[in-house]
Design an enzyme around this catalytic site. Structure first.
Site, short mmCIF file in Angstrom:
data_model
loop_
_atom_site.label_atom_id
_atom_site.label_comp_id
_atom_site.label_asym_id
_atom_site.label_seq_id
_atom_site.Cartn_x
_atom_site.Cartn_y
_atom_site.Cartn_z
N ASP A 82 0.86 -1.19 0.00
CA ASP A 82 0.00 0.00 0.00
C ASP A 82 0.90 1.25 0.00
OD1 ASP A 82 -2.38 1.48 0.24
OD2 ASP A 82 -2.29 1.46 2.43
N HIS A 177 -8.31 9.80 3.45
CA HIS A 177 -7.69 8.85 4.39
C HIS A 177 -7.99 9.21 5.84
CE1 HIS A 177 -4.56 7.91 1.13
NE2 HIS A 177 -5.13 6.75 1.42
N VAL A 227 -9.29 -0.14 3.59
CA VAL A 227 -9.76 0.19 4.94
C VAL A 227 -8.62 -0.05 5.93
CG1 VAL A 227 -11.49 -0.24 6.72
CG2 VAL A 227 -12.07 -0.65 4.32
P1 13P Z 1 -8.75 4.60 6.01
O1 13P Z 1 -7.78 4.61 7.11
O2 13P Z 1 -9.55 5.84 5.88
O3 13P Z 1 -9.62 3.38 6.03
O4 13P Z 1 -7.92 4.54 4.64
C1 13P Z 1 -7.04 3.46 4.43
C2 13P Z 1 -6.37 3.54 3.13
O5 13P Z 1 -6.87 4.09 2.18
C3 13P Z 1 -5.05 2.88 3.02
O6 13P Z 1 -4.44 3.10 1.82
#
Ligand code: 13P
Length: 279
Positions: A82, A177, A227
């Protein structure tokens, strides 16, 4: 089963009109909670880890604990990098045998975003799925990231995807985010982006979005929803509540077991929100 390629998750979700959750892990308990939920619902999933999530462990450790837990899971799961914000991060995740990669050069000017993302494509080769980002998603991930959003311009989408050769496109269409209770998807923009994109879309910032918006994403070419904050908060809250209930608590395994259950419940609810038709 062994970790599958991101391509396999995308292909199965696309053919069954499902949306894959992409849940961030940092440790054993979070991983256990995510996989427990995936086994309950049976929807192919990404488990993901950003460089900022792996500061204590490193990618190899995350790979080993995720793949060990998945050995007796029958649902396809890919291990995804990620927010790889540099080519170095991509190289490190590939060396640690991640099966899906995100290059995030979205804060660079357009031409540099294309060049850096295309370099990540070369490194991934054909077997590893690649997500790239166009437009910048607001909010912060592990206290890192752009505060201000820069919405994805539909006019740039087709040329960007073509130049990079990515398999999924992360878009900025009102998603934010972190805990962002006011975040809302701009479905008109999402529809315009989807019309221009030859590849499925990714929505980051899944924690803040209302259930009724999450339930519509599968109609808009979205294949993956990220998430993180929701499950982290579930875990931290479990430990906090245990201490408040008993400041002399010393049974780490009992509290950890409750934390795994709390994460699993959050993840299961999210997967069902994305997939109203799931079993
Ligand atoms: P959240 O923390 O808002 O769920 O976003 C997570 C995300 O997009 C990780 O790349």
């Amino acid at each position: 089963m062994p970790l599958v390629s991101g391509h396999a998750v995308i292909a199965e979700c696309t053919s069954r009109n499902l949306v894959a959750g992409a849940f961030n892990t940092t440790n054993l308990e979070t991983t256990m909670g995510i996989v427990r939920a995936v086994e309950r619902v049976g929807v192919p999933t990404f488990i993901q880890c950003a460089p900022t999530n792996a500061v204590l462990s490193g990618f190899e450790y995350i790979h080993d604990l995720v793949s060990r837990r998945l050995a007796d899971c029958e649902v396809p799961v890919a291990l995804h990098l990620d927010h790889g914000k540099s080519i170095r991060a991509v190289e490190d995740a590939l060396a640690a045998r991640f099966t899906s990669i995100m290059i995030d050069a979205s804060e660079e000017p357009y031409e540099e975003n294309v060049a850096t993302s295309a370099r990540a494509r070369e490194l991934c080769g054909p077997d590893i799925a690649l997500e790239a980002e166009l437009g910048s998603i607001g909010g912060k991930e592990d206290e890192v990231g752009a505060d201000l959003a820069d919405a994805t311009d539909p006019a740039q989408v087709a040329a960007f995807v073509d130049a990079v050769g990515c398999d999924m496109l992360a878009v900025s269409v009102g998603n934010v985010h972190g805990h962002a209770p006011d975040a809302r998807i701009d479905f008109a923009r999402l529809e315009e982006v989807r019309r221009e994109s030859p590849v499925p879309l990714v929505i980051h910032g899944g924690s803040g979005l209302p259930a009724e918006q999450l339930a519509r994403l599968h109609e808009f070419g979205v294949v993956k929803v990220n998430v993180a904050s929701d499950l982290r908060n579930a875990m931290i809250r479990t430990f906090g509540e245990a201490w408040v209930a008993n400041p002399d608590e010393v049974s780490l395994i009992r509290v950890s077991t409750h934390a795994v259950a709390a994460v699993a419940d959050v993840v299961e609810r999210r997967i069902r929100m994305f997939n109203p038709s799931a079993k």
